[in-house]
Motif scaffolding. Structure first.
Motif, short mmCIF file in Angstrom:
data_model
loop_
_atom_site.label_atom_id
_atom_site.label_comp_id
_atom_site.label_asym_id
_atom_site.label_seq_id
_atom_site.Cartn_x
_atom_site.Cartn_y
_atom_site.Cartn_z
N GLU A 274 14.37 43.21 -8.47
CA GLU A 274 15.30 43.22 -7.67
C GLU A 274 16.78 43.17 -8.10
O GLU A 274 16.92 42.30 -8.86
N PRO A 275 17.23 44.28 -8.10
CA PRO A 275 18.71 44.35 -8.36
C PRO A 275 19.59 43.28 -7.73
O PRO A 275 19.22 42.85 -6.31
N VAL A 276 20.56 42.72 -8.31
CA VAL A 276 21.46 41.61 -7.87
C VAL A 276 22.81 42.32 -7.76
O VAL A 276 23.19 43.17 -8.35
N SER A 277 23.61 41.98 -6.79
CA SER A 277 24.80 42.25 -6.45
C SER A 277 25.97 41.12 -6.14
O SER A 277 25.52 40.00 -5.78
N GLN A 293 22.44 42.06 -19.65
CA GLN A 293 23.67 41.36 -19.45
C GLN A 293 24.33 41.65 -18.28
O GLN A 293 25.54 41.61 -18.13
N GLY A 294 24.03 42.49 -17.31
CA GLY A 294 24.50 43.35 -16.17
C GLY A 294 25.33 42.22 -15.24
O GLY A 294 26.17 42.57 -14.92
N ILE A 295 24.83 40.94 -15.15
CA ILE A 295 25.55 40.22 -14.33
C ILE A 295 26.92 39.80 -14.87
O ILE A 295 27.51 39.08 -14.26
N ALA A 296 26.96 39.95 -15.99
CA ALA A 296 28.27 39.80 -16.70
C ALA A 296 29.43 40.29 -15.92
O ALA A 296 30.57 39.88 -15.76
N ALA A 297 29.26 41.67 -15.67
CA ALA A 297 30.19 42.47 -15.19
C ALA A 297 30.53 42.05 -13.72
O ALA A 297 31.61 41.84 -13.35
N GLU A 332 30.79 33.76 -22.24
CA GLU A 332 30.03 32.48 -22.79
C GLU A 332 28.90 31.99 -21.87
O GLU A 332 28.06 31.41 -22.53
N ASP A 333 28.82 32.28 -20.65
CA ASP A 333 27.67 32.43 -19.78
C ASP A 333 26.69 33.07 -20.51
O ASP A 333 25.31 32.74 -20.24
N ARG A 334 27.11 34.18 -20.59
CA ARG A 334 26.13 35.23 -21.32
C ARG A 334 25.38 34.71 -22.51
O ARG A 334 24.14 34.94 -22.51
N ILE A 352 26.61 34.08 -10.30
CA ILE A 352 27.27 35.38 -9.74
C ILE A 352 27.67 35.03 -8.28
O ILE A 352 28.34 35.84 -7.68
N SER A 353 27.98 33.46 -8.01
CA SER A 353 28.38 33.28 -6.65
C SER A 353 30.11 33.16 -6.78
O SER A 353 30.90 33.04 -7.82
#
Length: 572
Positions: A274-277, A293-297, A332-334, A352-353
């Motif tokens: 599932e993609p996240v947004s 690493q997509g959620i870093a964006a 750093e979280d990455r 991502i909140s």
């Protein structure tokens, strides 16, 4: 088309673009543009029935041919990726991994695919300790993991495709046999990769012409890859993972002192995920969850949404500083959290909140660059392509060998290089991304997508290793905050922060450094240094962009491609 900002706020209503007079054009421009931003290399490509944007024009044309022959966007993306494995082996190929986000028009839903491979089952942490290694080598047999791209093709085709694999691979097979003229940037990278891996077995036979890598305009053939593609086309997925190709890979790796085996190949599988947004100023930006690493964006955008970036302006020290400080926090979280979710509990929803973003934003000083950042509590070459069709399907696909041409391991007579993605594992006990058998490594390659009111708007990506989340965020900011159109958003000067932590460590202790493309003013650079930033020049490190935007009102596609590389956007 003006910008996502105007498109979104006016339901993609087209507005006129002010004429830019010659007096306002930068003196560094090669010519005066009549419309749009002076730094733009060209206007957007616009078409009704289909659009393809890839990093090499021949691959774009293959995609369009598939669309014109009745294939859909998924068919065209697979065909283009296969073609890129031939014409751009310096960044991709079937020895590497694949990730994709698909907008399926029939179900009106996004689907995510993780087609990344795992580490060899017989390679253990003890082997690295016995060798006295504290990092996995960049090249050779040790960083090789199972290549997932071919399985990714079949997963995409079986779920969404309409044409046979024989039809999709036929153009690449023909080009591989008859040859194609090598384009400028790929010729450059061929030569660079020869210096890295040219001494490994098979490189000269596969990738040179009389011992020399092909030059710009020279006709290059890869009959071994043609034969491999033919086996895949006729024998299906199992021809690669359970047939002669897998046996050849296993035997070759054993000869080279490696661990990747036939059994590893046969056990491989990809996953629908599932993609996240996260919503940025009213628009949903979609990425895939780790091991990528997509959620870093998304983390960067969540922090920057708390600032008035439009008021700061693109060429301002205030904007660059704020962007870099937000990036430091996300990376750093990455470094700490991003890894194979089958081996770790990764707090993706929290990371991502908006609440977490507000907490992290408190760590940013408006006047001083951070020299140390801790992770929160609880480089490589790649290809990116995107295709859209007349049925409303859109595909965002990225594929890579990792470091250019990968590990240097070229299985006998197969025509491709195995990836070195296993280099990304950490060798520190207790690290989320520590090496373990049958584990997916941390991944840098990330496709992206944007929706508005649950409708497809934009598929895009930016090639370039660890730079990708930074560039994803900048593309979105350029369009929403700074009012750029699809092509201008990619052509605009980019910001690159480097030197902070990597997946092998979780604390940045030196502040890193900023590289700015030439479009940023001297005033901005001077003010950044006054804030404590270190500036350093970089060449070719700013990534490669492709994008497609759908205009719901007029039912047309807009395409854009990277001016820094050999790519092309084209439609019909």
């Amino acid at each position: 088309m003006t910008s996502i900002k105007h498109c979104f706020k006016q339901s993609l209503k087209l507005v006129s673009v002010s004429i830019i007079f010659a007096a306002s054009v930068s003196t560094s421009s090669a010519y005066d543009r009549i419309t749009g931003e002076p730094f733009a290399t060209r206007s957007e490509v616009i078409a009704q029935n289909g659009m393809a944007a890839t990093s090499q024009p021949l691959a774009t044309q293959v995609a369009l041919d598939i669309l014109k022959a009745g294939g859909n966007a998924i068919d065209a993306a697979i065909a283009a990726n296969a073609m890129l494995g031939l014409v751009e082996p310096t960044g991709c190929g079937i020895g590497g991994d694949l990730f994709a986000i698909v907008w399926d028009a029939e179900t009106s839903k996004l689907y995510g695919l993780n087609a990344s491979g795992r580490s060899p089952q017989s390679l253990t942490m003890e082997h690295f300790k016995e060798k006295g290694l504290d990092k996995i080598p960049k090249f050779g047999p040790l960083p090789v993991s199972v290549p997932g791209a071919v399985d990714g093709w079949f997963m995409l085709s079986e779920r969404f495709g309409s044409k046979s694999m024989q039809e999709l691979l036929a153009p690449s097979i023909q080009y591989a046999k008859e040859g194609f003229p090598v384009s400028e940037l790929i010729a450059y990278y061929f030569e660079m990769n020869q210096k890295r891996i040219g001494d490994y077995p098979g490189f000269e036979e596969t990738f040179t012409i009389n011992g020399q890598t092909p030059r710009k305009g020279e006709i290059f053939r890869n009959p071994a890859l043609a034969a491999t593609y033919e086996k895949i086309a006729t024998g299906g997925r199992d021809a690669f993972y359970k047939g002669d190709i897998a046996r050849t890979i296993g035997a070759f790796m054993q000869e080279q002192g490696g661990f990747l085996s036939y059994e590893d190949m046969a056990a491989h599988y990809s996953d629908w995920i599932e993609p996240v947004s996260s919503n940025y100023r009213g628009y949903d930006v979609w990425e895939l969850p780790p091991n990528g690493q997509g959620i870093a964006a998304l983390q960067i955008l969540n922090v920057l949404e708390l600032y008035d970036l439009e008021g700061m302006g693109h060429d301002s020290a205030e904007y660059v500083h704020t962007f870099v400080e937000a990036k430091k926090l996300a990376f750093e979280d990455r470094a700490k959290f991003y890894a194979d979710p089958n081996f770790n509990e990764i707090p993706v929803d929290w990371l991502i909140s908006k609440e977490y973003a507000k907490q992290r934003q408190q760590l940013i000083s408006p006047t001083q660059a951070a020299q140390r950042v801790d992770a929160g509590k609880n480089d490589g070459d790649t290809i990116y392509l995107t295709v859209a069709d007349k049925f409303g399907n859109m595909v965002s696909l990225i594929q890579s060998n990792y470091r250019g041409m990968g590990s240097g391991m070229i299985p006998t007579d197969l025509g491709f290089v195995l990836q070195n993605r296993g280099e990304m594992f950490a060798l520190q006990e207790g690290h989320f991304n520590k090496y373990e058998p049958n584990k997916r490594p941390f991944h840098t390659i990330i496709p992206a997508f944007v929706t508005r009111n649950n409708e497809p708007l934009m598929s895009f990506g930016v090639m370039g290793g660890g730079t990708q989340p930074q560039m994803h965020a900048q593309i979105i900011i350029n369009m929403i905050d700074f009012g750029m159109n699809l092509q201008e958003a990619g052509d605009a000067p980019r910001i690159l922060h480097s030197g902070s932590s990597t997946p092998e460590g979780d604390i940045m202790t030196d502040g890193g450094y900023i590289s700015l493309e030439s479009g940023f003013s001297q005033k901005t650079r001077r003010e950044l240094m006054n804030k404590g930033h270190v500036l350093r020049d970089a060449n070719g490190a700013f990534g490669g962009y492709q994008a497609i935007l759908f205009d719901q009102k007029h039912q047309v596609y807009y395409g854009a491609s990277e001016s820094r590389k050999d790519g092309q956007a084209a439609g019909y």
